[in-house]
Design a protein around this motif. Sequence first.
Motif, PDB file in Angstrom:
ATOM      1  N   TRP A 151       0.794  -1.128  -0.086  1.00 29.46           N
ATOM      2  CA  TRP A 151      -0.061  -0.143   0.014  1.00 29.46           C
ATOM      3  C   TRP A 151       0.879   1.233  -0.066  1.00 29.46           C
ATOM      4  CZ3 TRP A 151      -4.479  -0.836   3.909  1.00 29.46           C
ATOM      5  CH2 TRP A 151      -5.364  -1.775   3.777  1.00 29.46           C
ATOM      6  N   LYS A 176      -1.024   5.752 -11.200  1.00 31.66           N
ATOM      7  CA  LYS A 176      -1.945   4.929 -11.964  1.00 31.66           C
ATOM      8  C   LYS A 176      -1.057   3.868 -12.710  1.00 31.66           C
ATOM      9  CE  LYS A 176      -5.433   8.176 -12.904  1.00 31.66           C
ATOM     10  NZ  LYS A 176      -6.594   9.206 -13.893  1.00 31.66           N
ATOM     11  N   GLN A 179      -0.321   1.072 -10.122  1.00 28.66           N
ATOM     12  CA  GLN A 179      -1.607   0.504  -9.808  1.00 28.66           C
ATOM     13  C   GLN A 179      -1.775  -0.734 -10.875  1.00 28.66           C
ATOM     14  OE1 GLN A 179      -4.431   3.323  -8.880  1.00 28.66           O
ATOM     15  NE2 GLN A 179      -3.755   3.710  -6.783  1.00 28.66           N
ATOM     16  N   LYS A 180      -1.117  -0.414 -12.060  1.00 31.92           N
ATOM     17  CA  LYS A 180      -1.343  -1.341 -13.205  1.00 31.92           C
ATOM     18  C   LYS A 180      -0.632  -2.506 -13.047  1.00 31.92           C
ATOM     19  CE  LYS A 180      -3.046   1.871 -16.424  1.00 31.92           C
ATOM     20  NZ  LYS A 180      -2.596   2.635 -17.912  1.00 31.92           N
ATOM     21  N   GLY A 187      -0.002   0.052  -4.713  1.00 30.20           N
ATOM     22  CA  GLY A 187      -0.324   1.189  -4.968  1.00 30.20           C
ATOM     23  C   GLY A 187      -1.436   1.866  -4.302  1.00 30.20           C
ATOM     24  N   ALA A 188      -2.163   0.951  -3.608  1.00 31.37           N
ATOM     25  CA  ALA A 188      -3.535   1.285  -2.978  1.00 31.37           C
ATOM     26  C   ALA A 188      -3.222   2.167  -1.789  1.00 31.37           C
ATOM     27  CB  ALA A 188      -4.556   0.143  -2.601  1.00 31.37           C
ATOM     28  N   GLU A 193      -9.673   0.571  -1.753  1.00 34.10           N
ATOM     29  CA  GLU A 193      -8.942   0.880  -2.930  1.00 34.10           C
ATOM     30  C   GLU A 193      -8.188  -0.490  -3.573  1.00 34.10           C
ATOM     31  OE1 GLU A 193      -6.542   4.406  -5.283  1.00 34.10           O
ATOM     32  OE2 GLU A 193      -6.057   4.089  -3.300  1.00 34.10           O
ATOM     33  N   CYS A 194      -7.611  -1.114  -2.545  1.00 31.61           N
ATOM     34  CA  CYS A 194      -6.787  -2.168  -3.005  1.00 31.61           C
ATOM     35  C   CYS A 194      -7.778  -3.279  -3.437  1.00 31.61           C
ATOM     36  CB  CYS A 194      -6.329  -2.888  -1.608  1.00 31.61           C
ATOM     37  SG  CYS A 194      -5.256  -4.289  -1.733  1.00 31.61           S
ATOM     38  N   LEU A 197      -8.734  -2.101  -7.083  1.00 31.47           N
ATOM     39  CA  LEU A 197      -8.024  -2.323  -8.014  1.00 31.47           C
ATOM     40  C   LEU A 197      -7.795  -3.860  -8.570  1.00 31.47           C
ATOM     41  CD1 LEU A 197      -4.991  -0.156  -6.732  1.00 31.47           C
ATOM     42  CD2 LEU A 197      -6.326   0.352  -8.762  1.00 31.47           C
TER      43      LEU A 197
END
Length: 480
Positions: A151, A176, A179-180, A187-188, A193-194, A197
Amino acid sequence: MSAMRQSLGQVVRQTQNLRQQQVIRARQIQVNEIQTLTREKLSERIREMLRENPFLEQRNEPTPVVPEPMAKPGAEPPQEGWSEDYTGEVTYSAEAREELSDRHAEIMANVQERPMTLADHLHEQLILELPEGTLRKAADKIIYNLNDRGWLNGPLEEIFPNATEAGKEVVEQALKWVQKLEPAGVGARNLQECLLLQLDQRYQDDRNDPDYRDLRRLVTGYLADLERNRLPHVARVTGFSLARIQECKKKLALLNPDPGRDFRETTNEQVTPDVLCFKAADGTYQVRLMEAGLPDVELNQEEVARFSQTRMTQEKRAELRKKLNAAEWLLDAMEQRRTNLLNISRLLVDYQRDFLEQGNAALRPLTQRYVARELDLHDSTVSRIVQEKWMQTPRGILSLSRFFSSGIRRKPETGLPDASRVAIQQRIQELVATENRKNPLSDETLMEMLQKEGYLLARRTVQKYRDEIRIPSSRLRKEY
């Protein structure tokens, strides 16, 4: 004059008493410290003392084998007592060099490589995805500001405090990109958000899938309710059926809230037992200390004699006296540790024989105070001996502290012995394992069931023991 002599004598006696107290205190500190050491740490301490203290020596120390230097062609063989031409260098034959080279290669081949970290893994992907430049630098900085769960370790404003407005846009783009990357969810900024994603990556080829739509809705608006098992409430406000919510909850359970877990360095620390417990042919349990690897040390009598016979300055004598005291105290402390560890281990094995035979349910209540009283030791001595010590038993390697447990009294009319905390916890596990999940047992009900079995305990004790073995509350265990 007589009064002055009396006063002076008093000062001398007080000074002597103070010095004696200081010596006794220093000795006790070393004894206490040695009592707490495991076999490995004690071995390290002894070897350190052997290097630093001339009054200690190792018994039967093996003589190191030193290969003889090879004679040069045509040279005379070295005579006994030769020293003038010896430089200390050793020359090996071609076969010996080849053997050493092979051994070195084998050792190097078995050297464990540094495990890949999450940051390494993400950085390697980033190199393939982005060319060098500002965006990749920003993404790299984000990668190295992820915590061990994967995170984001703080707001972007703290990671990039001097970013301009244009720079902030680059930072958002960089996030972004991060997070990909794999594993999904890195990256959350939080749990929600985790999970989102991961859903986005899982359903990236079919965003019209009903599962994607429903799962995303539940995570976005009702994650806290799902965690609290408030499924009827979620059903009312979403219009989903209970069956659909339970189906979605099972699918959400397949997501990983800790994407960095597989990259954390897990070091399973090996435990070295200090005590061996085994069952003899006659059925009795025998206890032995495991002392392999411990240097066998004693006082170096030659150094002691030299110390007493050699003239030296007062400062030098005081310095050596301290080392001699330290050597004597170490030997005394080692013997005390050995005796106490053996006696305590024997008592634990005798007292908890049923536990060794039958397992947790047969563990009897036992306190360190009881052991101290039985062996005429101070409570703190038992605590130090037990600390971080392990015993090899027929049930596996057990911590000595595993033999201790607080107890729950039983009703006198049952005629049964008191039960240990571990035994009660196992009984709670058994009761919960057979409960009706649509109507799980509350702590109150568990208390009543245990009381019927003769245990004298309160509801808060049941809750405490349930929490210790990580059984959720009845509300969280309920299935709809």
